[in-house]
Design a protein around this motif. Sequence first.
Motif, PDB file in Angstrom:
ATOM      1  N   GLY A 382      37.544  41.499  37.167  1.00 50.35           N
ATOM      2  CA  GLY A 382      38.099  42.783  36.745  1.00 50.35           C
ATOM      3  C   GLY A 382      39.611  42.823  36.747  1.00 50.35           C
ATOM      4  O   GLY A 382      40.215  43.890  36.903  1.00 50.35           O
ATOM      5  N   GLY A 383      40.242  41.653  36.587  1.00 53.00           N
ATOM      6  CA  GLY A 383      41.701  41.584  36.597  1.00 53.00           C
ATOM      7  C   GLY A 383      42.293  41.456  37.986  1.00 53.00           C
ATOM      8  O   GLY A 383      43.520  41.429  38.139  1.00 53.00           O
ATOM      9  N   CYS A 384      41.448  41.365  39.017  1.00 53.02           N
ATOM     10  CA  CYS A 384      41.911  41.275  40.406  1.00 53.02           C
ATOM     11  C   CYS A 384      42.116  39.813  40.803  1.00 53.02           C
ATOM     12  O   CYS A 384      41.231  38.976  40.611  1.00 53.02           O
ATOM     13  N   VAL A 385      43.291  39.487  41.329  1.00 54.87           N
ATOM     14  CA  VAL A 385      43.605  38.136  41.787  1.00 54.87           C
ATOM     15  C   VAL A 385      44.068  38.213  43.243  1.00 54.87           C
ATOM     16  O   VAL A 385      44.967  38.980  43.573  1.00 54.87           O
ATOM     17  N   PHE A 386      43.434  37.432  44.108  1.00 53.74           N
ATOM     18  CA  PHE A 386      43.732  37.436  45.536  1.00 53.74           C
ATOM     19  C   PHE A 386      44.316  36.075  45.920  1.00 53.74           C
ATOM     20  O   PHE A 386      43.614  35.069  45.924  1.00 53.74           O
ATOM     21  N   VAL A 387      45.617  36.046  46.220  1.00 55.78           N
ATOM     22  CA  VAL A 387      46.246  34.828  46.713  1.00 55.78           C
ATOM     23  C   VAL A 387      46.100  34.840  48.233  1.00 55.78           C
ATOM     24  O   VAL A 387      46.795  35.574  48.928  1.00 55.78           O
ATOM     25  N   THR A 388      45.191  34.034  48.741  1.00 59.27           N
ATOM     26  CA  THR A 388      44.828  34.076  50.164  1.00 59.27           C
ATOM     27  C   THR A 388      45.788  33.230  51.008  1.00 59.27           C
ATOM     28  O   THR A 388      45.382  32.301  51.708  1.00 59.27           O
ATOM     29  N   THR A 405      48.281  38.192  49.254  1.00 54.15           N
ATOM     30  CA  THR A 405      48.595  39.293  48.350  1.00 54.15           C
ATOM     31  C   THR A 405      47.477  39.466  47.325  1.00 54.15           C
ATOM     32  O   THR A 405      46.925  38.489  46.828  1.00 54.15           O
ATOM     33  N   ILE A 406      47.148  40.721  47.017  1.00 55.55           N
ATOM     34  CA  ILE A 406      46.137  41.028  46.007  1.00 55.55           C
ATOM     35  C   ILE A 406      46.826  41.728  44.842  1.00 55.55           C
ATOM     36  O   ILE A 406      47.524  42.730  45.033  1.00 55.55           O
ATOM     37  N   PHE A 407      46.642  41.182  43.648  1.00 55.01           N
ATOM     38  CA  PHE A 407      47.248  41.749  42.445  1.00 55.01           C
ATOM     39  C   PHE A 407      46.159  42.302  41.530  1.00 55.01           C
ATOM     40  O   PHE A 407      45.009  41.869  41.572  1.00 55.01           O
ATOM     41  N   GLY A 408      46.541  43.249  40.680  1.00 56.70           N
ATOM     42  CA  GLY A 408      45.651  43.728  39.640  1.00 56.70           C
ATOM     43  C   GLY A 408      44.656  44.778  40.078  1.00 56.70           C
ATOM     44  O   GLY A 408      43.662  45.018  39.387  1.00 56.70           O
ATOM     45  N   ILE A 409      44.903  45.439  41.209  1.00 53.67           N
ATOM     46  CA  ILE A 409      43.993  46.486  41.663  1.00 53.67           C
ATOM     47  C   ILE A 409      44.198  47.754  40.813  1.00 53.67           C
ATOM     48  O   ILE A 409      45.319  48.201  40.597  1.00 53.67           O
ATOM     49  N   THR A 410      43.100  48.308  40.332  1.00 52.39           N
ATOM     50  CA  THR A 410      43.126  49.570  39.586  1.00 52.39           C
ATOM     51  C   THR A 410      42.089  50.510  40.191  1.00 52.39           C
ATOM     52  O   THR A 410      41.375  50.146  41.133  1.00 52.39           O
ATOM     53  N   ILE A 418      36.806  42.281  44.519  1.00 55.40           N
ATOM     54  CA  ILE A 418      37.598  41.650  45.580  1.00 55.40           C
ATOM     55  C   ILE A 418      36.852  40.441  46.148  1.00 55.40           C
ATOM     56  O   ILE A 418      37.454  39.401  46.439  1.00 55.40           O
ATOM     57  N   ALA A 419      35.539  40.561  46.311  1.00 52.52           N
ATOM     58  CA  ALA A 419      34.733  39.428  46.792  1.00 52.52           C
ATOM     59  C   ALA A 419      34.841  38.258  45.822  1.00 52.52           C
ATOM     60  O   ALA A 419      35.015  37.103  46.241  1.00 52.52           O
ATOM     61  N   ARG A 420      34.738  38.548  44.548  1.00 55.46           N
ATOM     62  CA  ARG A 420      34.807  37.474  43.547  1.00 55.46           C
ATOM     63  C   ARG A 420      36.202  36.848  43.525  1.00 55.46           C
ATOM     64  O   ARG A 420      36.350  35.628  43.422  1.00 55.46           O
ATOM     65  N   ALA A 421      37.239  37.685  43.642  1.00 59.66           N
ATOM     66  CA  ALA A 421      38.613  37.176  43.646  1.00 59.66           C
ATOM     67  C   ALA A 421      38.870  36.280  44.856  1.00 59.66           C
ATOM     68  O   ALA A 421      39.629  35.309  44.778  1.00 59.66           O
ATOM     69  N   THR A 422      38.239  36.592  45.985  1.00 58.83           N
ATOM     70  CA  THR A 422      38.391  35.782  47.188  1.00 58.83           C
ATOM     71  C   THR A 422      37.784  34.398  46.986  1.00 58.83           C
ATOM     72  O   THR A 422      38.377  33.373  47.354  1.00 58.83           O
ATOM     73  N   ILE A 423      36.596  34.356  46.403  1.00 60.09           N
ATOM     74  CA  ILE A 423      35.948  33.073  46.101  1.00 60.09           C
ATOM     75  C   ILE A 423      36.772  32.290  45.087  1.00 60.09           C
ATOM     76  O   ILE A 423      37.002  31.084  45.227  1.00 60.09           O
TER      77      ILE A 423
END
Length: 554
Positions: A382-388, A405-410, A418-423
């Motif tokens: 969904g456009g969410c990117v999580f740099v862990t 940092t988490i980018f692209g939150i709407t 967020i779970a998918r971005a973490t993986i």
Amino acid sequence: MSSSAKSDRTPAGDEKNSGDTTPQPASTNANSENETFVGSLDQGTTSTRFLIFSKDGHPIASHQMEFKQHYPKPGWHEHDPEEIVSSAIECIDKAVEEFESKGYARKSVVTIGITNQRETTVVWDRQTGSPLYNAIAWPDTRTNSLVRELRKRPESEKLREICGLPLSTYPSSVKLIWLLENVDKVKSAYEEGRLAFGTIDTWLLYRLNGGTGKSVFVTDATNASRTMFVDLQSLQYSEQSLEFFGIDKNKCALPKIVPSSDPEAFGTLSDSALKGVRITGCLGDQSAALVGQCAFEPGMAKNTYGTGCFLLYNVGEKPVLSKHGLLATVAYHFAGDRSPVYALEGSIAVAGSGVKFLVNNLGIGEKSEKISELAGTVENNGGCVFVTAFSGLFAPYWIDDAQGTIFGITQHTTKGHIARATIEATCFQTKAILDAMEKDCGHKLHELAVDGGMTNSDLVMQIQADILSISVDRPSMRETTSLGAAIAAGFAVGVWKDFSELKNINREGRHIFKPKISEKESRAMFALWSKAVEMCRGWVDAEKNNEENEENES
């Protein structure tokens, strides 16, 4: 049970947290004198386990236990060295109890191997054998400021050429310096010549052999190569490196460096249900996983998904110094007439620990195993990117001043995104590492062998194949790290004599995941990740600047 039947389990903790390790049933000739078994002590970041393998590589019995993680301050990560030893003995005893309950005789376990979390640093008093401080675990970042100061020295540029590692918070060297500068008991022991230094393999071997009064104070080549004290070419301590870090060998005892597979160097167990059994193999955990995947030919690679994520690429009998942010390391060194084998490595600090973060810190999902299921409720991030970047970013970026940092939150972002971005964060970093390896070696990998806890999820592995645009090969039995230590030990005593004898080990029931999206789609996803990486730089320094500004204003 086939590997495909285990689709939605995503344990996330240890580097080696595994898939289908169902112990095999007792054979009809369980008491046969001709049967030979090999034990494997696998000491990881969050748990210890002991497995007993048959000659054909099947786990017959096992026991695992978690131990306490200590976080005294933000960025600090420690273990109790005594608890590590006691957990090892308990795991051996419990596994042997299960082994015997199936009709096998403990005397048929002819040898054991050890594999361990790397870089984690232990210091103890040579006279008493007692630890002088908690073990500083490999992800610990308390040495950030120390590393920045060391990098300013003109000689720092030469270190990578000697030892293959960049200056960072990762290796054992900077952890030892911090202990010498900040812990009075360690300082005193050093000045009085009583200090002993070792990584977890050295500590375990020392204590399992009986501690003080015994002569077993060794480390294998794979673990030694992670300290920054060792010359990769000679596999001996580098006087230049020791001088750079200010370590006097007369004041701090350093363990003898020996091959990873040796019939005599590692001694025998002085305690436990296998008292008197020889220890004949020792490998750092990621090297053990490479051996367990039987990646014995140059150009073969494996990736282990656990607490962190570690990709090793076999480069043969000469080390390759990376020009693209990777580590040069010893893959394995089997004794006899075999030369040491080297690898390029890409290390990711946060993999399964990112999944645990969602559960333990943010309350997303009831347990780690459910995160994969949650990620599967959405079609994409969904456009969410999580740099862990909880500990900065490791290879190939080496960005110490980054933070998570988490980018692209709407307003449309869900827990599933967020779970998918973490993986995906682990999968994106794996692609970055493979791209760097291709540049260093001039060879594109066409298939990646995988193991570790996160590989239990079909979704995670499919995402990885999609992002890499190559096939991902997952074994049915994912205890490859433990198997690698068993192989090293078995080679030393003739259980196996040639690598060709292992060609059929752990080959049944492997699952191949092929890409389901186009390379164009994959490139677009990776471009967004790369943009997020660049944007996460500087958070640590920005925080310090804000604190200084607040102090000045007051």
